[in-house]
Design an enzyme around this catalytic site. Structure first.
Site, PDB file in Angstrom:
ATOM      1  N   LYS A  17      41.860 -42.714 -32.661  1.00 18.72           N
ATOM      2  CA  LYS A  17      43.033 -41.832 -32.714  1.00 18.72           C
ATOM      3  C   LYS A  17      44.288 -42.693 -32.588  1.00 18.72           C
ATOM      4  CE  LYS A  17      44.445 -40.021 -28.979  1.00 18.72           C
ATOM      5  NZ  LYS A  17      45.759 -40.750 -28.947  1.00 18.72           N
ATOM      6  N   PRO A 111      37.820 -51.220 -29.329  1.00 17.34           N
ATOM      7  CA  PRO A 111      38.196 -51.766 -28.019  1.00 17.34           C
ATOM      8  C   PRO A 111      38.293 -50.668 -26.967  1.00 17.34           C
ATOM      9  CG  PRO A 111      39.594 -52.663 -29.747  1.00 17.34           C
ATOM     10  CD  PRO A 111      38.798 -51.564 -30.381  1.00 17.34           C
ATOM     11  N   GLY A 115      44.434 -47.495 -26.009  1.00 18.54           N
ATOM     12  CA  GLY A 115      45.466 -46.664 -26.601  1.00 18.54           C
ATOM     13  C   GLY A 115      45.080 -45.976 -27.889  1.00 18.54           C
ATOM     14  N   GLY A 118      39.462 -44.028 -27.647  1.00 16.93           N
ATOM     15  CA  GLY A 118      38.049 -44.300 -27.887  1.00 16.93           C
ATOM     16  C   GLY A 118      37.114 -43.486 -27.022  1.00 16.93           C
ATOM     17  N   SER A 120      37.759 -40.702 -25.406  1.00 17.73           N
ATOM     18  CA  SER A 120      37.916 -39.288 -25.743  1.00 17.73           C
ATOM     19  C   SER A 120      37.205 -38.957 -27.045  1.00 17.73           C
ATOM     20  CB  SER A 120      39.406 -38.943 -25.856  1.00 17.73           C
ATOM     21  OG  SER A 120      40.064 -39.117 -24.617  1.00 17.73           O
ATOM     22  N   ALA A 121      37.324 -39.841 -28.030  1.00 15.46           N
ATOM     23  CA  ALA A 121      36.638 -39.624 -29.302  1.00 15.46           C
ATOM     24  C   ALA A 121      35.129 -39.644 -29.119  1.00 15.46           C
ATOM     25  CB  ALA A 121      37.062 -40.688 -30.317  1.00 15.46           C
ATOM     26  N   ASP A 154      43.178 -35.964 -24.330  1.00 16.12           N
ATOM     27  CA  ASP A 154      43.006 -36.432 -25.710  1.00 16.12           C
ATOM     28  C   ASP A 154      41.743 -35.895 -26.375  1.00 16.12           C
ATOM     29  OD1 ASP A 154      45.326 -37.866 -25.921  1.00 16.12           O
ATOM     30  OD2 ASP A 154      44.417 -39.827 -25.613  1.00 16.12           O
TER      31      ASP A 154
END
Length: 305
Positions: A17, A111, A115, A118, A120-121, A154
């Site tokens: 994101k 990574p 920011g 990752g 959250s996804a 997020d």
């Protein structure tokens, strides 16, 4: 488990994101900051695989972590957002005692804490996987999104992995402008920047929410509008991690770069290009030892114009 391939496994991608801009618009009484941001998803992604588990694995859903950035997460799998998502979904659906054991394998290619959402996804991808695996168990959309908010601000935008306008603390979603098929490069310098420290270091001022069109006809129009906006966390992150400023300078000098900016609270930075191939062509000018670099297009867009 619904598995059209007959292999007993299901797969989901968890795309990075990217905040094309991020305005801090205020602060709630409880201390959480209010944001206005346009989030898009890059082609870069982690990969999650769901397969049948073992009867003695101890938990209905177990987690294995692999991949280039998996080593730093292996020691604390119990608190990983993927497992938290699985546990909360089981409780929400009320089917804890009726589940066959399952195992999720997270291949971590993005990574960590960088920011680009990752974790959250990954949590959102785990929810999608398990809802596919339990097709007989209905979960209304409103309940799914409420569960996502509980996991993190997020996570809701990562459920659909579509470009969206984010408000509130990140959980309020609205349609994004129609986007052109641009190219994108992502660079992470490998230095961690804790989000709380960035918020503490930022100047104590707020920025109004942006005014965006309903569509951008081309990359030039999008870049002109985005250039007038900011990431309000970028200066603070650069003070804490000066290498971010170096990354931005390198990206800005890359052939064909139209805009370079930090995503989220850092340290990953992005650059926009006229096409996915233009971004890939510029990679050699940007690559440095110890830097993670990815180039391509936006998730859901054609690979080439």
């Amino acid at each position: 488990m619904t598995d059209p391939t007959g292999t007993g496994t299901l797969h989901e991608s968890a795309h990075a994101k990217i905040n094309l801009y991020l305005h801090v618009t205020g602060r709630r009484p409880d201390g959480y900051h209010l944001l206005d941001s346009l989030a898009v998803f890059a082609g870069a992604a982690d990969r999650l695989t769901l397969r049948p588990g073992a009867a003695g694995q101890g938990e209905a859903v177990a987690l294995d972590i692999a991949g280039a950035f998996g080593a730093g997460l292996v020691a604390d799998t119990d608190s990983n957002l993927v497992l938290q998502a699985a546990r909360r979904l089981r409780a929400e659906m009320g089917v804890t005692d009726r589940l066959a054991p399952m195992r999720i394998v997270l291949e971590k290619s993005l990574p960590v804490a960088s920011g680009i959402g990752g974790g959250s996804a990954d949590a959102a991808a785990a929810l999608r996987l398990l809802l596919r695996a339990w097709p007989g168990e209905a979960l209304p959309r409103a309940r799914l999104m409420a569960l996502a908010v509980e996991l993190g601000a997020d996570v809701p935008v990562c459920i659909d992995q579509r470009a969206a306008r984010m408000g509130g603390v990140g959980e309020r979603l609205a349609p994004a402008p129609a986007l052109p098929n641009c190219g994108m490069m992502l660079v992470n310098c490998g230095e961690a920047v804790p989000t709380p420290a960035v918020f503490r270091a930022r100047a104590p001022v707020f920025t109004p929410a942006a005014s965006l069109p309903s569509a951008w006809p081309d990359v030039g129009a999008m870049v002109r509008d985005l250039a007038a906006l900011t990431n309000d966390l970028q200066d603070a992150a650069c003070e804490l991690c000066p290498t971010i400023r170096t990354v931005l300078q390198v990206l800005d000098a890359a052939p064909g770069c139209r805009l370079a900016r930090m995503s989220g609270s850092g340290a990953t930075c992005f650059a926009l290009f006229d096409s996915p191939q233009g971004a890939r062509d510029a990679m050699t000018a940007v690559e440095r030892p110890g830097w993670w670099v990815w180039a391509g297009g936006l998730h859901g867009m054609p690979a080439e114009t």
